[in-house]
Design a protein around this motif. Structure first.
Motif, mmCIF file in Angstrom:
data_model
loop_
_atom_site.group_PDB
_atom_site.id
_atom_site.type_symbol
_atom_site.label_atom_id
_atom_site.label_comp_id
_atom_site.label_asym_id
_atom_site.label_seq_id
_atom_site.Cartn_x
_atom_site.Cartn_y
_atom_site.Cartn_z
ATOM 1 N N TYR A 185 0.832 -1.206 0.000
ATOM 2 C CA TYR A 185 0.000 0.000 0.000
ATOM 3 C C TYR A 185 0.868 1.259 0.000
ATOM 4 O O TYR A 185 1.568 1.553 0.964
ATOM 5 C CB TYR A 185 -0.924 0.011 1.213
ATOM 6 C CG TYR A 185 -1.875 -1.171 1.231
ATOM 7 C CD1 TYR A 185 -3.023 -1.184 0.433
ATOM 8 C CD2 TYR A 185 -1.621 -2.281 2.038
ATOM 9 C CE1 TYR A 185 -3.893 -2.268 0.447
ATOM 10 C CE2 TYR A 185 -2.480 -3.365 2.059
ATOM 11 C CZ TYR A 185 -3.612 -3.361 1.256
ATOM 12 O OH TYR A 185 -4.463 -4.442 1.264
ATOM 13 N N THR A 227 3.198 -3.807 6.445
ATOM 14 C CA THR A 227 2.348 -2.753 5.902
ATOM 15 C C THR A 227 1.349 -2.218 6.922
ATOM 16 O O THR A 227 1.075 -2.863 7.945
ATOM 17 C CB THR A 227 1.570 -3.268 4.663
ATOM 18 O OG1 THR A 227 0.947 -2.159 4.014
ATOM 19 C CG2 THR A 227 0.498 -4.275 5.074
ATOM 20 N N PRO A 229 -2.348 -1.068 6.195
ATOM 21 C CA PRO A 229 -3.327 -0.986 5.114
ATOM 22 C C PRO A 229 -4.354 0.124 5.340
ATOM 23 O O PRO A 229 -4.485 0.637 6.454
ATOM 24 C CB PRO A 229 -4.014 -2.359 5.182
ATOM 25 C CG PRO A 229 -3.950 -2.710 6.636
ATOM 26 C CD PRO A 229 -2.619 -2.191 7.114
ATOM 27 N N HIS A 235 -10.527 -3.252 2.596
ATOM 28 C CA HIS A 235 -9.075 -3.386 2.381
ATOM 29 C C HIS A 235 -8.435 -4.356 3.374
ATOM 30 O O HIS A 235 -7.619 -5.206 2.987
ATOM 31 C CB HIS A 235 -8.396 -2.028 2.481
ATOM 32 C CG HIS A 235 -8.749 -1.092 1.382
ATOM 33 N ND1 HIS A 235 -8.332 -1.272 0.081
ATOM 34 C CD2 HIS A 235 -9.494 0.050 1.381
ATOM 35 C CE1 HIS A 235 -8.790 -0.291 -0.676
ATOM 36 N NE2 HIS A 235 -9.501 0.529 0.090
ATOM 37 N N LEU A 239 -6.559 -7.979 2.627
ATOM 38 C CA LEU A 239 -5.175 -8.211 3.038
ATOM 39 C C LEU A 239 -5.059 -9.502 3.844
ATOM 40 O O LEU A 239 -4.137 -10.310 3.623
ATOM 41 C CB LEU A 239 -4.667 -7.028 3.867
ATOM 42 C CG LEU A 239 -3.264 -7.170 4.453
ATOM 43 C CD1 LEU A 239 -2.215 -7.306 3.356
ATOM 44 C CD2 LEU A 239 -2.938 -5.967 5.355
#
Length: 356
Positions: A185, A227, A229, A235, A239
């Protein structure tokens, strides 16, 4: 005889005429002197009057200066000194003006550098210009749909808290070379900068639609995924689906997400076969959006922070690696608490509530 008498008479006449001429000349000289005297007297009079008027003007000017100095003195006494944004200022709350505490103009007057707002706070002209300049910055564009509230860069401190895990993995991994970190991302490029500062130079974080990339052969090679997110929409669920899929394999992941994620059904069901642990910071992480990306808000808090308390969801890739991180490496982390399971996370939260 008669001729001699005539000559004597002519002489007397000539003498009388000469005397008359001399008398006339004398009168003319006297009149000229009088004129000179009168003109000089008049000049003295004019000069005298000029001196008096000049003295009056000087006297009037002095009085005005005195009044002005008195007014300035009153203003000086009403000035309030303060330190604003690292700058020494003098505040006149009566007029609402703010002056520099150090600089003056060429004429000696104080230099105005700000104002007092209606709420009583100090607003410097420099800060206003900075805000104007910030508003002129173009918003970043992305090749995918975005939500302005999702776009925030993770703070450097958040990455510092997981460095012990990353270093241990780099030292023990089978393949040679430095660990390749993947963050799918993209926000504004600070991810790579932060990792570089911490000694990790191989980081993949590009402005691309990661969901399209995951389904193609252009999927980037990496050793582990780190990450933060986007929190909106689905989202996070996408993930979790990805990092728990067979295609992802046994690579570690470290996900910076809101605490409430661990209660979601999609998370519970997808992580039954693995046992992620949780790294909970002692201080709440503060996130920053790219300049001018969000619309101006009344509250500055909204510009700087996530509305959710966040923590790291960590999985070592294998049960053995995960246990090593939990039992050994986690002890090197001083600014966070470690929760082995969802129930341990609940106990930790209850413990924190009792302290409050």
């Amino acid at each position: 005889m008669e001729d001699e008498e005539l000559k004597d008479d002519e002489k007397e006449t000539v003498v009388k005429e000469e005397k008359a001429k001399k008398a006339k000349k004398g009168k003319k000289k006297k009149s000229k002197k009088k004129r000179r005297c009168s003109s000089s007297n008049n000049d003295d009079l004019v000069v005298g009057e000029t001196d008096v008027s000049q003295r009056k003007k000087k006297k009037t000017k002095t009085n005005r200066d005195f009044d002005k100095e008195a007014q300035e003195s009153d203003v000086e006494e009403s000035l309030e000194g303060a330190l604003v944004d690292g700058e020494m200022v003098l505040i006149d709350r009566k007029s609402g003006k703010v002056y520099s505490g150090l600089d003056r103009r060429e004429n000696g007057e104080r230099k105005e550098i700000g104002k007092v707002s209606k709420s009583g706070s100090i607003v410097l002209k420099k800060a206003e210009k900075d805000r104007e300049g910030e508003a002129e910055i173009e918003k970043p564009e992305f090749p995918f749909e975005t939500d302005a509230d999702d776009h925030c860069e993770s703070p450097l401190q958040a990455y510092k808290d997981i460095v012990p895990f990353l270093k241990d993995f780099n030292e023990r991994k089978a393949s040679s070379g430095e660990t390749l970190i993947y963050d799918p991302y993209f926000c504004n490029g600070a991810v790579i900068e932060n990792f570089n500062l911490l000694g990790f130079s191989r980081v993949y974080n590009r402005k691309e639609d990661c969901y399209k990339v995951w389904s193609t052969s252009s999927y980037p090679s990496h050793d582990l995924l780190v990450t933060n997110p986007p929190y909106s929409g689905d989202h996070i669920e996408k993930l979790i689906d990805h990092v728990t899929s067979k295609s992802y394999g046994n690579r570690p992941f470290l996900l910076l997400m809101p605490q409430w994620v661990h209660k979601k059904e999609y998370y519970i069901s997808k992580t039954k076969g693995i046992r992620p642990f949780y790294v909970v910071p002692h201080r709440r992480y503060v996130y920053l959006p790219p300049p001018a990306f969000r619309e101006s808000k009344k509250s500055d808090v909204h510009k700087k922070s996530s509305p959710f308390v966040s923590m790291w969801f960590v999985w070592g890739g294998t049960t053995q690696q995960n246990e090593r991180w939990l039992s050994t490496i986690s002890r090197r982390i001083t600014d966070c608490d470690i929760a082995r399971s969802r129930s341990a996370l609940r106990d930790l939260r209850r413990k924190g509530n009792k302290k409050k």
